[in-house]
Design a protein around this motif. Structure first.
Motif, short mmCIF file in Angstrom:
data_model
loop_
_atom_site.label_atom_id
_atom_site.label_comp_id
_atom_site.label_asym_id
_atom_site.label_seq_id
_atom_site.Cartn_x
_atom_site.Cartn_y
_atom_site.Cartn_z
N HIS A 194 0.83 -1.20 0.00
CA HIS A 194 0.00 0.00 0.00
C HIS A 194 0.87 1.26 0.00
CE1 HIS A 194 -3.24 2.78 1.40
NE2 HIS A 194 -3.90 2.05 0.52
N CYS A 198 0.85 3.91 -2.97
CA CYS A 198 0.01 5.03 -2.59
C CYS A 198 0.81 6.26 -2.27
CB CYS A 198 -0.84 4.65 -1.40
SG CYS A 198 -1.68 3.11 -1.72
N HIS A 219 -4.69 5.93 -5.88
CA HIS A 219 -5.89 6.59 -5.35
C HIS A 219 -6.28 7.71 -6.30
CE1 HIS A 219 -3.98 4.64 -1.95
NE2 HIS A 219 -5.21 4.43 -1.53
N HIS A 228 -7.40 -2.01 -5.10
CA HIS A 228 -7.68 -2.51 -3.75
C HIS A 228 -8.36 -3.87 -3.80
CE1 HIS A 228 -6.74 1.70 -2.86
NE2 HIS A 228 -6.36 1.26 -1.68
N HIS A 361 -15.10 6.55 1.60
CA HIS A 361 -14.24 5.62 2.34
C HIS A 361 -13.17 6.33 3.15
CE1 HIS A 361 -10.17 5.35 0.66
NE2 HIS A 361 -9.98 4.24 1.34
N HIS A 365 -10.97 5.97 7.37
CA HIS A 365 -9.53 6.08 7.60
C HIS A 365 -9.26 7.11 8.70
CE1 HIS A 365 -7.20 3.87 4.49
NE2 HIS A 365 -8.35 3.88 3.82
N PHE A 397 -7.58 -2.08 8.41
CA PHE A 397 -7.59 -1.56 7.04
C PHE A 397 -8.25 -2.55 6.07
CE2 PHE A 397 -5.68 -1.72 2.84
CZ PHE A 397 -5.71 -0.40 2.39
N HIS A 401 -11.57 -2.14 3.91
CA HIS A 401 -11.58 -2.22 2.45
C HIS A 401 -12.44 -3.37 1.93
CE1 HIS A 401 -9.51 1.00 0.40
NE2 HIS A 401 -8.96 1.21 1.59
CU1 C2O Z 1 -5.46 2.68 -0.49
CU2 C2O Z 1 -8.37 3.12 1.90
O1 C2O Z 1 -6.81 3.27 0.81
#
Ligand code: C2O
Length: 621
Positions: A194, A198, A219, A228, A361, A365, A397, A401
């Motif tokens: 990630h 990211c 993203h 994802h 979403h 986070h 996480f 997701h």
């Molecule tokens: Cu790659 Cu919820 O993020």
């Protein structure tokens, strides 16, 4: 080793973009029933006998009511959906333009990822203090072939699982943490996937407008969902392999239903949730870097307001706001693939817009991560969940997701149509599979999760009944407002509430016109500071400037952005994006389809002091 890796940009045929408009306009009768909505009663308590395939009977009158309502929704609610959902999946060929797919990255070029990166030199550059790059493959990177699924993995709602499931899940995550750190399946290595994807760890070899090499980012674009999905797919298979259970399925954090709106219990105890007093049994699902004030019974606040005086405190209010925001994000602002899944992102191009489901979403986070304190000693940046570089280190996480991925499925069940653009379908990612083989995968192979061997436990969708409430009396805000016009107000800084009257190019459109094109509010040139959590809400024809109530028809949508280390290419100090709001149903519900103007209010809720917006306008898509 280099010969195993792509040294040049793969070439792709340039004739792939279809100019043919898909004629996927849904009409009332075609609207697909949502199977997810019918099966299970709502239960707020964990039940050890719970079998996810078992349709239990309702346990209380509230549940009975919800079940009835839910059936009513299936029978009648579709009519309510029709105005907006008719446009889910309308033509997007004009919106996405053309370009090349993004190939899987050249691993030999993987570099430092940044937590904070400011090429203007105004802020210190902060590197991720370890490498996020994956281990170098020792065998050829092969195209991944989906295995014939022999069993279906059924991902359960996290708040409904039984002790046996929790035990199994803890065992699997512990085994993943126990793998040698050099093993690409090790938990830290999984988290790094990630981080590197990211926080711009992969250069693309293409120079951007600003002279800097463009770096990969998954993203803020149409890559968000497929990336994802593949990420969780391998994570789940690795866990299953480690406990030798091919049916193992990740839980999903069912935050779109009231019973699931707290952090799932199994993640929140330091010791095993099955034996919490026993310090010799640590919980591998626990993580210290969280906002402890948000542990249960704290309710997730998708409508979060950090701007001071406007804080929503009652739980029931939060629940209502949450449901309304999920409704707006899926049904209204997910009116087409760009709206729901994000804007196009071609090889060598810049990012353009986040999908409404990604924006939604972001809030979970922020809810889970410790609030950032950049001037602290040591400084913190929202770890783990509240910053993209560290989010993968949070066991929750993957559960969060799961729900995000499930939302993609639900959106499709409601009639949403994926892109059919070849550049999207052929874009690729690199992963290690459950046997630690290096593989590359393509977007087109992840569009049907059942073919990938998994599905979701069907649960009720109360947000389908939580449409912000239509007006019964038309307000005269749009016709009598003395707010200035867009041209006088924009560009504007969102350090305060910003209000403007927006001209509509067309009024009183017919049902046929509405089905063909969605009327949209475009908020363009949103310039975001790096490394900040940003949130603002959009209201239409509303004179209230607090924006605390999202359950009313005037609430149109929420824009959010998570802190991230660098921007679209490597060189900007800020990033620019846009947001589109589907207006068809909202204008119907405000009874203002005949008005020539609407009053739009942008209400800052967090981190907006440095946010600017170029302009807003009404358009059609
Ligand atoms: Cu790659 Cu919820 O993020």
């Amino acid at each position: 080793m280099a010969s195993l890796l792509p040294t040049t940009t793969p070439t792709f045929p340039s004739h792939f973009t279809s100019s043919k408009k898909p004629s996927q306009i849904l009409i009332h009768g075609n609207f697909k029933k949502n199977n997810n909505a019918r099966h299970l009663p709502i239960r707020c308590t964990n039940n050890n006998n719970n079998n996810i395939n078992n349709n239990n009977n309702p346990q209380s009158s509230v549940e009975t009511l919800l079940r009835k309502l839910d059936r009513r929704d299936i029978l009648l609610g579709l009519g309510g959906f029709y105005g907006a959902a008719a446009n889910i999946g309308s033509s997007i060929a004009d919106t996405v333009g053309t370009g090349e797919p993004i190939p899987y990255p050249d691993l030999t070029k993987c570099t430092t990822a940044y937590i904070q990166y400011d090429p203007t030199g105004q802020k210190e550059n902060v590197e991720v203090p370890y490498t996020c790059c994956p281990p170098t493959p020792t065998t050829e990177i092969k195209p991944y072939k989906l295995p014939e699924p022999s069993v279906m993995r059924v991902r359960p709602a996290a708040h409904l699982v039984d002790d046996r499931y929790i035990e199994k899940y803890m065992k699997a995550v512990q085994a993943m943490k126990d793998l040698p750190e050099s093993d690409p399946r090790n938990f830290k290595q999984q988290a790094n996937i990630h981080c590197v994807y990211c926080n711009f760890g992969y250069p693309t070899g293409v120079t951007g407008d600003d002279g800097n090499e463009i770096r990969l980012q998954v993203h803020h674009s149409w890559l968000f969902y497929p990336f994802h999905r593949w990420y969780l797919y391998f994570y789940e298979r690795i866990l299953g392999k480690l406990i030798d259970d091919p049916t193992f399925a990740l839980p999903f954090w069912n935050w779109d239903t009231p019973c699931g709106m707290t952090m799932p219990h199994m993640f929140t105890t330091k010791n095993s949730p099955l034996d919490p007093d026993n310090a010799s049994k640590p919980n591998p699902l626990y993580n210290e870097k969280r906002n402890e004030a948000h542990y249960p019974p704290a309710i997730l606040d998708l409508g979060l307001d950090l701007s001071g005086s406007k804080v929503v405190t009652s739980d029931i209010h939060k629940v209502c706001n949450n449901l309304a925001l999920v409704y707006r994000s899926v049904v209204n602002n997910g009116f087409d693939a760009v709206g729901a899944l994000g804007g196009p992102y071609y090889y060598g191009s810049d990012l353009k817009s986040d999908g409404s489901l990604e924006l939604l979403h972001n809030m979970a986070h922020i809810f889970v991560g410790k609030p950032a304190n950049k001037t602290g000693n040591p400084p913190t940046y929202g770890e783990d969940m509240g910053n993209l570089y560290s989010a993968g280190k949070e066991p929750l996480f993957y559960c969060h997701h799961g729900n995000v991925d499930r939302m993609w499925r639900i959106w499709q069940d409601l009639g949403g149509k994926n892109f059919n653009n070849k550049a999207w379908l052929d874009s690729q990612f690199f992963f290690y599979d459950e046997d630690a083989n290096p593989v590359y995968v393509t977007v087109k192979d992840c569009l049907d999760e059942k073919k990938m061997g998994y599905t979701y436990q069907p649960v009720t969708l109360p947000w389908r009944l939580a449409k912000p409430v239509p007006k019964t009396i038309k307000s005269d805000v749009g016709t009598t407002s003395t707010s200035p016009s867009v041209a006088t107000v924009f560009p504007a800084t969102l350090d305060k509430v910003v209000k403007a009257l927006v001209q509509r190019p067309q009024i009183s459109r017919t049902e046929g016109q509405k089905k063909k094109k969605q009327e949209i509010l475009v908020i363009d040139g949103i310039q975001l500071p790096l490394g900040e959590f940003v949130k603002f809400d959009i209201f239409i024809n509303d004179d209230d400037e607090k924006g605390a109530n999202l359950s009313k028809a005037e609430f149109a949508g929420t824009f959010t952005s998570l802190p991230h280390g660098a921007t679209t290419s490597s060189g900007h100090a800020s990033s620019t994006t846009s947001f589109r709001i589907g207006l068809n149903e909202i204008l119907e519900d405000l009874l203002c389809e005949g008005d020539e103007k609407i009053q739009v209010t942008l209400i800052p809720k967090a981190g907006c002091e440095m946010v600017t917006v170029d302009y807003i306008k009404v358009d059609f898509a």
